[in-house]
Design a protein around this motif. Structure first.
Motif, short mmCIF file in Angstrom:
data_model
loop_
_atom_site.label_atom_id
_atom_site.label_comp_id
_atom_site.label_asym_id
_atom_site.label_seq_id
_atom_site.Cartn_x
_atom_site.Cartn_y
_atom_site.Cartn_z
N ARG A 168 -3.39 0.29 -3.36
CA ARG A 168 -2.90 -1.08 -3.12
C ARG A 168 -2.35 -1.56 -4.45
O ARG A 168 -3.07 -1.62 -5.45
N LYS A 180 1.50 5.56 -0.75
CA LYS A 180 0.84 6.85 -0.67
C LYS A 180 1.55 7.80 -1.60
O LYS A 180 2.77 7.97 -1.50
N LYS A 222 -3.18 10.34 -1.96
CA LYS A 222 -4.07 9.18 -2.04
C LYS A 222 -3.28 7.92 -1.74
O LYS A 222 -2.06 7.89 -1.89
N GLN A 223 -3.99 6.86 -1.38
CA GLN A 223 -3.36 5.58 -1.09
C GLN A 223 -3.83 4.56 -2.12
O GLN A 223 -4.98 4.54 -2.51
N THR A 263 5.50 4.69 8.02
CA THR A 263 5.89 3.98 6.80
C THR A 263 6.80 2.81 7.16
O THR A 263 7.40 2.77 8.24
N LEU A 294 3.19 2.17 3.09
CA LEU A 294 2.51 2.07 4.38
C LEU A 294 2.39 0.65 4.87
O LEU A 294 2.48 0.39 6.07
N VAL A 302 0.87 -1.16 0.00
CA VAL A 302 0.00 0.00 0.00
C VAL A 302 0.91 1.21 0.00
O VAL A 302 1.73 1.38 0.91
#
Length: 130
Positions: free
Chosen positions: A13, A6, A10-11, A52, A39, A4
């Motif tokens: 997957r 960032k 925005k994040q 992180t 993350l 995941v």
């Protein structure tokens, strides 16, 4: 294995060979970029970051730099003869995830080889002039 990341507020997957649109980042098509804000790293065991994961990064190839569809912001105040129309096109970067790196490793994969287009074969038409 997945991660995941960032970027651009925005994040996402991601896994290897995924393609995704992210906010514009510097780089020409074909360049390899590293996304360092990882993350979570998952797979057999999940590693959560605080905030992180130390030493983890994601290597990605820039496929294209482009602009999204136009969004129209139209404001009207009725009975006042007041109108305002604005257009906006957001810039984005299309990337392909090449690998997920752990423990400060450097990317090993280069850009993906480009496929060559097949040459067009033209068929000569016969003219019957009798």
């Amino acid at each position: 294995m997945f991660a995941v990341i960032k970027t651009g507020g925005k994040q996402y997957r991601v896994a290897a060979e995924d393609k995704l649109k992210i906010e514009k980042v510097a780089g020409e098509p074909g360049d390899i970029i590293q996304l360092g804000e990882v993350l979570v790293v998952g797979g057999d065991s999940v590693t959560l970051g605080n905030p992180t994961v130390a030493g983890a990064s994601v290597a990605a190839e820039v496929v294209a730099q482009a602009r999204g569809e136009k969004v129209i912001a139209f404001k009207k105040r009725r009975r006042k003869n007041s109108r305002r129309k604005r257009g906006h096109r957001q810039e984005f970067t299309l990337i392909r995830i090449s690998e997920i790196l752990l423990d400060g490793a450097k990317p090993t994969k280069g850009p993906a080889p480009k496929r060559e287009k097949k040459p067009k074969v033209e068929v000569a038409a016969e003219n019957d002039d009798d």
